[in-house]
Enzyme design. Structure first.
Site, PDB file in Angstrom:
ATOM      1  N   ASP A  77       3.068  10.381 -27.139  1.00 24.29           N
ATOM      2  CA  ASP A  77       3.227   9.159 -26.365  1.00 24.29           C
ATOM      3  C   ASP A  77       2.846   7.915 -27.166  1.00 24.29           C
ATOM      4  OD1 ASP A  77       4.209  10.515 -24.213  1.00 24.29           O
ATOM      5  OD2 ASP A  77       2.389  10.387 -22.989  1.00 24.29           O
ATOM      6  N   ASN A 150       2.302   0.324 -21.509  1.00 20.70           N
ATOM      7  CA  ASN A 150       1.264   0.976 -20.712  1.00 20.70           C
ATOM      8  C   ASN A 150       0.259  -0.005 -20.122  1.00 20.70           C
ATOM      9  OD1 ASN A 150       1.953   3.661 -20.655  1.00 20.70           O
ATOM     10  ND2 ASN A 150       0.448   4.337 -22.146  1.00 20.70           N
ATOM     11  N   ASP A 180     -17.779  -2.748 -18.619  1.00 19.44           N
ATOM     12  CA  ASP A 180     -17.472  -2.537 -20.037  1.00 19.44           C
ATOM     13  C   ASP A 180     -16.088  -3.067 -20.386  1.00 19.44           C
ATOM     14  OD1 ASP A 180     -19.909  -1.323 -20.332  1.00 19.44           O
ATOM     15  OD2 ASP A 180     -19.140   0.701 -20.659  1.00 19.44           O
ATOM     16  N   THR A 191      -0.931   6.449 -15.521  1.00 22.31           N
ATOM     17  CA  THR A 191      -1.378   7.810 -15.829  1.00 22.31           C
ATOM     18  C   THR A 191      -2.060   7.886 -17.192  1.00 22.31           C
ATOM     19  OG1 THR A 191       0.871   8.290 -16.612  1.00 22.31           O
ATOM     20  CG2 THR A 191       0.317   8.985 -14.373  1.00 22.31           C
ATOM     21  N   TYR A 193      -4.896   5.218 -19.668  1.00 27.95           N
ATOM     22  CA  TYR A 193      -6.284   4.761 -19.709  1.00 27.95           C
ATOM     23  C   TYR A 193      -6.801   4.404 -18.312  1.00 27.95           C
ATOM     24  CZ  TYR A 193     -10.306   2.233 -21.766  1.00 27.95           C
ATOM     25  OH  TYR A 193     -11.558   1.804 -22.123  1.00 27.95           O
ATOM     26  N   SER A 194      -5.958   3.802 -17.495  1.00 24.80           N
ATOM     27  CA  SER A 194      -6.358   3.425 -16.144  1.00 24.80           C
ATOM     28  C   SER A 194      -6.766   4.648 -15.331  1.00 24.80           C
ATOM     29  CB  SER A 194      -5.219   2.675 -15.445  1.00 24.80           C
ATOM     30  OG  SER A 194      -5.529   2.411 -14.091  1.00 24.80           O
TER      31      SER A 194
END
Length: 294
Positions: A77, A150, A180, A191, A193-194
């Site tokens: 990806d 993304n 952070d 789908t 990092y979030s």
């Protein structure tokens, strides 16, 4: 009636020599169908040095001065995201051959390469339009690509202290995140990092963005979904007087006092999908929903 000659632009990374076998399969099949082929310069040089492929007749892509009917991303990806930024503005449909692990975006398995290319050549496929977001900054600059398929995130840097992110949506004050970081993601990025930070899975083509905090100080703070027509303005305060901006994982250092604005880009990324594919089927498979490993 014979199919017309199409041009396929191929992108890949230069870290894994094992990609040479699937590439040979793809190039050989495209040649057998009479298609034109061009490789990105860095990928071309890498493959040529491996001496694993007959490079006769293969064109070279230098920078952004190229045209093609279709593009192929050979990798995971991460490679797909980089390829998408090369072809997005040109509205070139992108095919992802998955040489990585999970493969939400690059969804064609190496063993299915020939069948997938036949479907494209013969017009037996669909197109998904994936929204793209862009970043603008004042008081600092982004040295690379400003677009993300993304997500775009602001993150702490240098020490363990949280950062303060004063957030406005369409000029209206939302909140000041003590965290952070903060992730602004597209449905495609929901789908990625979030999700790992507790964000929701968002179905494609829902015309939304999601704001997901990273390790927020207050447990009352939760992700929020907004319209992708919105403009998100972020002002960041940091004890170290600087912070990071990550645009699809490409990181840049910003200095305190700079303002980050995130909005929908004026173009979409076109992704080729098999006619019988389903987002929910892919989601179940990738997330292993319903799988019992006992």
């Amino acid at each position: 009636m014979a199919n017309k000659t199409l041009t396929f632009a191929i992108f890949g990374n230069t870290f894994q020599s094992r990609k040479s076998m699937p590439l040979s399969k793809a190039v050989g099949h495209l040649r057998s169908r009479g298609m034109d082929i061009a490789l990105d310069r860095q990928f071309y040089d890498f493959i040529a040095a491996q001496r694993c492929l007959d490079m006769t007749g293969i064109g070279i892509i230098n920078g952004d001065d190229f045209t093609a009917d279709y593009a192929i991303s050979m990798g995971g990806d991460g490679t797909f995201l980089k390829s998408a930024m090369r072809v997005g503005r040109k509205a070139i449909p992108l095919i992802g051959i998955n040489m990585g692990r999970l493969g939400f975006l690059a969804n064609v398995l190496p063993e299915d390469t020939e069948a997938a290319l036949d479907a494209v050549i013969e017009g037996r496929y669909g197109i998904d339009r994936h929204s793209v977001i862009e970043i603008a900054t004042s008081g600092g600059s982004i040295g690379g690509c400003r677009y993300a398929l993304n997500d775009i995130a602001v993150l702490k840097r240098d020490n363990a202290s949280m950062i303060s992110i004063r957030t406005h949506v369409d000029g209206n004050y939302l909140t000041t995140y003590q965290a952070d970081g903060l992730i602004v993601s597209t449905p495609t990025g929901s789908t990625a990092y979030s999700l790992s930070n507790g964000g929701p899975i968002i179905v494609p083509n829902t015309a939304t963005m999601c704001l997901t905090p990273v390790a927020p100080h207050s447990l009352n703070i939760r992700p929020i979904v907004i319209a992708d027509s919105s403009v998100v303005r972020l002002e960041v305060l940091s004890r170290s007087h600087n912070y990071l901006v990550a645009v699809d994982g490409r990181s840049y250092t910003m200095h305190e006092g700079s303002v980050v604005t995130i909005s929908k880009a004026p173009f979409s990324t076109l992704v080729v999908k098999p006619q019988d594919s389903s987002y929910f089927t892919s989601l179940r498979d990738k997330m292993m929903w319903g799988a019992d490993k006992r």
